[in-house]
Design a protein around this motif. Structure first.
Motif, PDB file in Angstrom:
ATOM      1  N   LEU A 165      45.813  55.070  41.425  1.00 20.53           N
ATOM      2  CA  LEU A 165      45.885  55.727  40.127  1.00 20.53           C
ATOM      3  C   LEU A 165      46.655  54.980  39.054  1.00 20.53           C
ATOM      4  O   LEU A 165      46.479  55.276  37.873  1.00 20.53           O
ATOM      5  N   VAL A 166      47.544  54.062  39.433  1.00 24.32           N
ATOM      6  CA  VAL A 166      48.341  53.365  38.410  1.00 24.32           C
ATOM      7  C   VAL A 166      47.440  52.435  37.600  1.00 24.32           C
ATOM      8  O   VAL A 166      46.817  51.520  38.171  1.00 24.32           O
ATOM      9  N   PRO A 167      47.335  52.648  36.306  1.00 28.13           N
ATOM     10  CA  PRO A 167      46.438  51.819  35.477  1.00 28.13           C
ATOM     11  C   PRO A 167      46.812  50.333  35.536  1.00 28.13           C
ATOM     12  O   PRO A 167      47.975  49.967  35.420  1.00 28.13           O
ATOM     13  N   GLY A 168      45.794  49.516  35.719  1.00 30.35           N
ATOM     14  CA  GLY A 168      45.985  48.071  35.689  1.00 30.35           C
ATOM     15  C   GLY A 168      46.570  47.481  36.940  1.00 30.35           C
ATOM     16  O   GLY A 168      46.826  46.268  36.990  1.00 30.35           O
ATOM     17  N   LEU A 169      46.801  48.297  37.973  1.00 27.82           N
ATOM     18  CA  LEU A 169      47.397  47.785  39.203  1.00 27.82           C
ATOM     19  C   LEU A 169      46.311  47.199  40.102  1.00 27.82           C
ATOM     20  O   LEU A 169      45.421  47.927  40.565  1.00 27.82           O
ATOM     21  N   PRO A 170      46.348  45.892  40.365  1.00 23.76           N
ATOM     22  CA  PRO A 170      45.354  45.302  41.268  1.00 23.76           C
ATOM     23  C   PRO A 170      45.757  45.518  42.714  1.00 23.76           C
ATOM     24  O   PRO A 170      46.927  45.772  42.995  1.00 23.76           O
ATOM     25  N   PRO A 171      44.832  45.428  43.667  1.00 27.95           N
ATOM     26  CA  PRO A 171      43.429  45.127  43.402  1.00 27.95           C
ATOM     27  C   PRO A 171      42.539  46.359  43.234  1.00 27.95           C
ATOM     28  O   PRO A 171      41.438  46.268  42.713  1.00 27.95           O
ATOM     29  N   ILE A 172      42.978  47.541  43.688  1.00 32.72           N
ATOM     30  CA  ILE A 172      42.082  48.687  43.780  1.00 32.72           C
ATOM     31  C   ILE A 172      41.735  49.264  42.408  1.00 32.72           C
ATOM     32  O   ILE A 172      40.555  49.388  42.056  1.00 32.72           O
ATOM     33  N   HIS A 173      42.734  49.640  41.635  1.00 31.12           N
ATOM     34  CA  HIS A 173      42.468  50.340  40.381  1.00 31.12           C
ATOM     35  C   HIS A 173      41.665  49.472  39.410  1.00 31.12           C
ATOM     36  O   HIS A 173      40.720  49.959  38.767  1.00 31.12           O
ATOM     37  N   VAL A 174      42.019  48.216  39.308  1.00 31.15           N
ATOM     38  CA  VAL A 174      41.292  47.319  38.396  1.00 31.15           C
ATOM     39  C   VAL A 174      39.836  47.164  38.836  1.00 31.15           C
ATOM     40  O   VAL A 174      38.913  47.211  38.014  1.00 31.15           O
ATOM     41  N   LEU A 175      39.628  47.006  40.121  1.00 31.98           N
ATOM     42  CA  LEU A 175      38.261  46.866  40.638  1.00 31.98           C
ATOM     43  C   LEU A 175      37.446  48.122  40.371  1.00 31.98           C
ATOM     44  O   LEU A 175      36.279  48.052  39.959  1.00 31.98           O
ATOM     45  N   PHE A 176      38.041  49.278  40.591  1.00 32.43           N
ATOM     46  CA  PHE A 176      37.321  50.530  40.374  1.00 32.43           C
ATOM     47  C   PHE A 176      36.961  50.724  38.899  1.00 32.43           C
ATOM     48  O   PHE A 176      35.886  51.242  38.581  1.00 32.43           O
ATOM     49  N   GLN A 177      37.864  50.329  38.011  1.00 39.74           N
ATOM     50  CA  GLN A 177      37.551  50.425  36.584  1.00 39.74           C
ATOM     51  C   GLN A 177      36.337  49.580  36.229  1.00 39.74           C
ATOM     52  O   GLN A 177      35.458  50.014  35.482  1.00 39.74           O
ATOM     53  N   LYS A 178      36.288  48.387  36.771  1.00 43.61           N
ATOM     54  CA  LYS A 178      35.151  47.505  36.504  1.00 43.61           C
ATOM     55  C   LYS A 178      33.865  48.076  37.099  1.00 43.61           C
ATOM     56  O   LYS A 178      32.802  48.001  36.478  1.00 43.61           O
ATOM     57  N   MET A 179      33.960  48.662  38.300  1.00 37.96           N
ATOM     58  CA  MET A 179      32.771  49.232  38.940  1.00 37.96           C
ATOM     59  C   MET A 179      32.273  50.464  38.191  1.00 37.96           C
ATOM     60  O   MET A 179      31.070  50.718  38.115  1.00 37.96           O
ATOM     61  N   SER A 186      25.523  42.537  39.901  1.00 36.72           N
ATOM     62  CA  SER A 186      25.606  41.080  40.030  1.00 36.72           C
ATOM     63  C   SER A 186      26.743  40.490  39.189  1.00 36.72           C
ATOM     64  O   SER A 186      27.283  39.441  39.517  1.00 36.72           O
ATOM     65  N   ASP A 187      27.113  41.188  38.101  1.00 40.51           N
ATOM     66  CA  ASP A 187      28.193  40.693  37.244  1.00 40.51           C
ATOM     67  C   ASP A 187      29.561  40.838  37.894  1.00 40.51           C
ATOM     68  O   ASP A 187      30.525  40.197  37.451  1.00 40.51           O
ATOM     69  N   LEU A 188      29.668  41.683  38.923  1.00 38.63           N
ATOM     70  CA  LEU A 188      30.964  41.976  39.533  1.00 38.63           C
ATOM     71  C   LEU A 188      31.150  41.372  40.922  1.00 38.63           C
ATOM     72  O   LEU A 188      32.244  41.451  41.470  1.00 38.63           O
ATOM     73  N   VAL A 189      30.106  40.803  41.476  1.00 32.55           N
ATOM     74  CA  VAL A 189      30.202  40.289  42.842  1.00 32.55           C
ATOM     75  C   VAL A 189      31.282  39.216  42.958  1.00 32.55           C
ATOM     76  O   VAL A 189      32.126  39.249  43.861  1.00 32.55           O
ATOM     77  N   ALA A 190      31.283  38.248  42.032  1.00 35.96           N
ATOM     78  CA  ALA A 190      32.275  37.172  42.085  1.00 35.96           C
ATOM     79  C   ALA A 190      33.694  37.684  41.801  1.00 35.96           C
ATOM     80  O   ALA A 190      34.625  37.371  42.551  1.00 35.96           O
ATOM     81  N   PRO A 191      33.937  38.484  40.740  1.00 39.40           N
ATOM     82  CA  PRO A 191      35.288  39.011  40.540  1.00 39.40           C
ATOM     83  C   PRO A 191      35.763  39.880  41.700  1.00 39.40           C
ATOM     84  O   PRO A 191      36.950  39.851  42.056  1.00 39.40           O
ATOM     85  N   ALA A 192      34.856  40.655  42.276  1.00 38.46           N
ATOM     86  CA  ALA A 192      35.233  41.529  43.394  1.00 38.46           C
ATOM     87  C   ALA A 192      35.698  40.719  44.595  1.00 38.46           C
ATOM     88  O   ALA A 192      36.569  41.167  45.355  1.00 38.46           O
ATOM     89  N   ALA A 193      35.136  39.523  44.778  1.00 32.64           N
ATOM     90  CA  ALA A 193      35.578  38.663  45.878  1.00 32.64           C
ATOM     91  C   ALA A 193      37.043  38.282  45.716  1.00 32.64           C
ATOM     92  O   ALA A 193      37.796  38.195  46.691  1.00 32.64           O
ATOM     93  N   GLY A 194      37.459  38.071  44.458  1.00 37.94           N
ATOM     94  CA  GLY A 194      38.862  37.769  44.203  1.00 37.94           C
ATOM     95  C   GLY A 194      39.766  38.939  44.550  1.00 37.94           C
ATOM     96  O   GLY A 194      40.845  38.759  45.128  1.00 37.94           O
ATOM     97  N   TYR A 195      39.327  40.160  44.226  1.00 31.97           N
ATOM     98  CA  TYR A 195      40.121  41.340  44.562  1.00 31.97           C
ATOM     99  C   TYR A 195      40.152  41.567  46.076  1.00 31.97           C
ATOM    100  O   TYR A 195      41.147  42.049  46.622  1.00 31.97           O
ATOM    101  N   THR A 196      39.053  41.216  46.742  1.00 31.67           N
ATOM    102  CA  THR A 196      39.047  41.318  48.204  1.00 31.67           C
ATOM    103  C   THR A 196      40.062  40.362  48.817  1.00 31.67           C
ATOM    104  O   THR A 196      40.774  40.715  49.767  1.00 31.67           O
ATOM    105  N   ALA A 197      40.135  39.152  48.265  1.00 27.97           N
ATOM    106  CA  ALA A 197      41.135  38.186  48.737  1.00 27.97           C
ATOM    107  C   ALA A 197      42.544  38.729  48.525  1.00 27.97           C
ATOM    108  O   ALA A 197      43.434  38.542  49.375  1.00 27.97           O
ATOM    109  N   MET A 198      42.756  39.417  47.417  1.00 21.04           N
ATOM    110  CA  MET A 198      44.057  40.028  47.165  1.00 21.04           C
ATOM    111  C   MET A 198      44.357  41.114  48.189  1.00 21.04           C
ATOM    112  O   MET A 198      45.493  41.263  48.658  1.00 21.04           O
ATOM    113  N   GLY A 199      43.343  41.891  48.549  1.00 15.59           N
ATOM    114  CA  GLY A 199      43.529  42.915  49.568  1.00 15.59           C
ATOM    115  C   GLY A 199      43.886  42.324  50.920  1.00 15.59           C
ATOM    116  O   GLY A 199      44.759  42.849  51.636  1.00 15.59           O
TER     117      GLY A 199
END
Length: 218
Positions: A165-179, A186-199
């Motif tokens: 729920l915390v706005p702007g907190l990666p990786p979950i909240h930022v990814l969900f906002q983009k989704m 297709s526009d989010l596959v590459a950025p999402a990989a970065g958030y997965t690496a963060m996870g």
């Protein structure tokens, strides 16, 4: 390690402590995805949020199966305490992958969608990120770190709420906002990989911290 993984898995299955988080996940996914005909990305984001909660619960339940005496016996037989922890993480991750398969597949059956490969890949990345984050929180709130269950529950709820729920907190909240605002998966596959690496990195840091606390106590 294979024998230790099998022992941890069989102990978990025999205890049936996995049932509550698994049933919660399946029921919640069924509710949020029934009769859904919109884009898949927001639906997968909701399923991922549920997975954070359930993977946290599953990890805490898994580590709580063995009392300190039985864990000490397992550590002696394994030779190193980190092997027992790695086996527990492996079982929790395997369980989260099973839930991920359900979270990816059920919306396709319950709703009206025309999925593309990018939709499924984005959904998998989101679920994987959420599973890693949930297991990381579960480790830090397990008996290995916080002995009192009441305190552990409060901390777990706080961490899960913060990461979702915390706005702007990666990786979950930022990814969900983009989704939620995605026009094309297709526009989010590459950025999402970065958030997965963060996870994955978050899980690694949590495992190291948990092992450090466990070693100091032992």
């Amino acid at each position: 390690m294979i024998a230790l993984f099998r022992y941890t898995l069989s102990t978990m299955l025999h205890s049936q402590r996995y049932l509550a988080p698994v049933l919660l996940f399946m029921g919640a996914v069924a509710v949020v995805s029934s009769n859904d005909s919109g884009p898949l990305a927001p639906t997968y984001a909701l399923c991922g949020a549920i997975l954070v909660i359930c993977s946290t619960w599953l990890t805490i339940a898994l580590i709580s199966v063995d009392d300190p005496v039985h864990r000490a016996i397992a550590v002696v037989n394994a030779g190193r305490s980190h092997k027992v922890l790695v086996a527990s993480i492996g079982v929790a991750f395997a369980g989260s992958l099973v839930l991920t398969a359900f979270g990816l597949g059920f919306p396709l059956l319950a709703g009206s969608h025309s999925p593309m490969a990018d939709d499924l890949l984005l959904g998998f990345e989101a679920h994987l990120t959420c599973a890693c984050a949930g297991i990381a929180i579960g480790l830090l709130c397990s008996r290995l770190v916080i002995r009192r269950q009441g305190y552990a529950l409060v901390v777990a709820i706080g961490l899960v709420a913060a990461i979702l729920l915390v706005p702007g907190l990666p990786p979950i909240h930022v990814l969900f906002q983009k989704m939620a605002n995605a026009q094309r998966a297709s526009d989010l596959v590459a950025p999402a990989a970065g958030y997965t690496a963060m996870g994955i990195a978050l899980l690694a840091v949590s495992a190291i911290a948990t092992q450090f606390v466990t070693t100091r106590r032992d």
